[in-house]
Design a protein around this motif. Structure first.
Motif, PDB file in Angstrom:
ATOM      1  N   HIS A  79       0.586  -0.970   0.039  1.00 50.15           N
ATOM      2  CA  HIS A  79      -0.002  -0.133  -0.040  1.00 50.15           C
ATOM      3  C   HIS A  79       1.071   1.247   0.033  1.00 50.15           C
ATOM      4  N   VAL A  80       0.504   2.190  -0.752  1.00 44.75           N
ATOM      5  CA  VAL A  80       1.327   3.506  -0.820  1.00 44.75           C
ATOM      6  C   VAL A  80       0.537   4.599  -0.349  1.00 44.75           C
ATOM      7  N   GLN A  81       1.071   5.599   0.241  1.00 44.69           N
ATOM      8  CA  GLN A  81       0.343   6.760   0.808  1.00 44.69           C
ATOM      9  C   GLN A  81       1.348   7.780   0.626  1.00 44.69           C
ATOM     10  N   LEU A  82       0.684   8.902   0.117  1.00 47.22           N
ATOM     11  CA  LEU A  82       1.529  10.183  -0.015  1.00 47.22           C
ATOM     12  C   LEU A  82       0.951  11.109   0.822  1.00 47.22           C
ATOM     13  N   VAL A  83       1.858  11.885   1.681  1.00 48.98           N
ATOM     14  CA  VAL A  83       1.309  12.852   2.520  1.00 48.98           C
ATOM     15  C   VAL A  83       2.017  14.110   2.211  1.00 48.98           C
ATOM     16  N   GLU A  84       1.174  15.239   1.804  1.00 50.23           N
ATOM     17  CA  GLU A  84       1.920  16.361   1.607  1.00 50.23           C
ATOM     18  C   GLU A  84       1.693  17.495   3.032  1.00 50.23           C
ATOM     19  N   SER A  85       2.613  18.332   3.020  1.00 46.14           N
ATOM     20  CA  SER A  85       2.718  19.451   4.115  1.00 46.14           C
ATOM     21  C   SER A  85       3.609  20.676   3.447  1.00 46.14           C
ATOM     22  N   GLY A  86       3.156  21.601   4.219  1.00 43.50           N
ATOM     23  CA  GLY A  86       4.045  22.789   3.661  1.00 43.50           C
ATOM     24  C   GLY A  86       3.074  23.871   3.210  1.00 43.50           C
ATOM     25  N   GLY A  87       2.091  23.676   2.739  1.00 46.04           N
ATOM     26  CA  GLY A  87       1.169  24.906   2.380  1.00 46.04           C
ATOM     27  C   GLY A  87       0.752  25.642   3.190  1.00 46.04           C
ATOM     28  N   GLY A  88       0.218  26.871   2.748  1.00 46.55           N
ATOM     29  CA  GLY A  88       0.003  27.854   3.670  1.00 46.55           C
ATOM     30  C   GLY A  88      -0.665  29.224   2.861  1.00 46.55           C
ATOM     31  N   SER A  89      -0.623  30.329   3.633  1.00 50.05           N
ATOM     32  CA  SER A  89      -0.972  31.601   3.035  1.00 50.05           C
ATOM     33  C   SER A  89       0.399  32.438   3.125  1.00 50.05           C
ATOM     34  N   VAL A  90       0.606  33.176   1.915  1.00 45.41           N
ATOM     35  CA  VAL A  90       1.819  34.063   1.873  1.00 45.41           C
ATOM     36  C   VAL A  90       1.414  35.225   1.030  1.00 45.41           C
ATOM     37  N   GLN A  91       2.238  36.214   1.300  1.00 44.30           N
ATOM     38  CA  GLN A  91       1.986  37.334   0.329  1.00 44.30           C
ATOM     39  C   GLN A  91       2.848  37.164  -0.756  1.00 44.30           C
ATOM     40  N   ALA A  92       2.333  37.808  -1.855  1.00 45.19           N
ATOM     41  CA  ALA A  92       3.233  37.760  -3.049  1.00 45.19           C
ATOM     42  C   ALA A  92       4.712  38.156  -3.014  1.00 45.19           C
ATOM     43  N   GLY A  93       5.586  37.352  -3.783  1.00 46.18           N
ATOM     44  CA  GLY A  93       6.775  37.822  -3.527  1.00 46.18           C
ATOM     45  C   GLY A  93       7.486  36.580  -2.552  1.00 46.18           C
TER      46      GLY A  93
ATOM     47  N   GLY B 272      -3.300  16.676  -0.934  1.00 50.14           N
ATOM     48  CA  GLY B 272      -3.433  17.983  -1.319  1.00 50.14           C
ATOM     49  C   GLY B 272      -3.023  19.020  -0.152  1.00 50.14           C
ATOM     50  N   THR B 273      -2.413  20.004  -0.586  1.00 45.30           N
ATOM     51  CA  THR B 273      -2.264  21.131   0.480  1.00 45.30           C
ATOM     52  C   THR B 273      -2.402  22.241  -0.218  1.00 45.30           C
ATOM     53  N   GLN B 274      -3.016  23.267   0.372  1.00 42.54           N
ATOM     54  CA  GLN B 274      -3.799  24.534   0.004  1.00 42.54           C
ATOM     55  C   GLN B 274      -2.428  25.660  -0.057  1.00 42.54           C
ATOM     56  N   VAL B 275      -2.316  25.978  -1.234  1.00 38.39           N
ATOM     57  CA  VAL B 275      -1.477  27.640  -1.168  1.00 38.39           C
ATOM     58  C   VAL B 275      -2.100  28.459  -1.705  1.00 38.39           C
ATOM     59  N   THR B 276      -2.136  29.689  -0.718  1.00 43.24           N
ATOM     60  CA  THR B 276      -2.893  30.944  -1.113  1.00 43.24           C
ATOM     61  C   THR B 276      -1.969  31.966  -1.077  1.00 43.24           C
ATOM     62  N   VAL B 277      -1.681  32.756  -2.346  1.00 37.91           N
ATOM     63  CA  VAL B 277      -1.099  33.923  -2.138  1.00 37.91           C
ATOM     64  C   VAL B 277      -1.741  35.142  -2.593  1.00 37.91           C
ATOM     65  N   SER B 278      -1.602  36.030  -1.634  1.00 36.35           N
ATOM     66  CA  SER B 278      -2.317  37.367  -1.736  1.00 36.35           C
ATOM     67  C   SER B 278      -1.466  38.452  -1.859  1.00 36.35           C
TER      68      SER B 278
END
Length: 112
Positions: free
Chosen positions: A1-15, A106-112
């Motif tokens: 059985h294969v499992q993939l777990v992402e981390s490290g996403g988040g909210s950052v400002q442009a740049g 999946g991990t959410q990346v939000t850039v504002s």
């Protein structure tokens, strides 16, 4: 059985920068990659890496993203710099980047 777990996403400002990680339980295979899904759109390939190193970067990510993997830790990374609002998406780690057979949650990346 294969499992993939992402981390490290988040909210950052442009740049800003983020480093996504994907820890694999089980056999990772020779080729892995990252896809993203933007609101209202399907998944697009962002980057792939093989045994010998990076293979592909989406045009909009060239020069801003670096894909890498640590075989000892069975972990895949995506370092993203100079982030733009259009990079906002859910990022997925996949095994067998050309014909993904396993996906992370999946991990959410939000850039504002």
């Amino acid at each position: 059985h294969v499992q993939l777990v992402e981390s490290g996403g988040g909210s950052v400002q442009a740049g800003g920068s983020l480093r996504l990680s994907c820890t694999v339980s089980g056999f990772a295979g020779p080729d892995m990659g990252w896809y993203y899904q933007t609101p209202g759109n399907g998944c697009e390939l962002v980057s792939t890496i093989g045994i010998d190193g990076p293979i592909y970067y989406k045009d909009s990510m060239k020069g801003r993203a670096t894909i890498s993997r640590d075989f000892a830790r069975n972990t895949l990374y995506l370092q993203m710099n100079s982030l733009k609002p259009e990079d906002t998406a859910v990022y997925y780690c996949v095994r067998d980047a050309n014909a993904p057979d396993y996906w992370g949650q999946g991990t959410q990346v939000t850039v504002s």
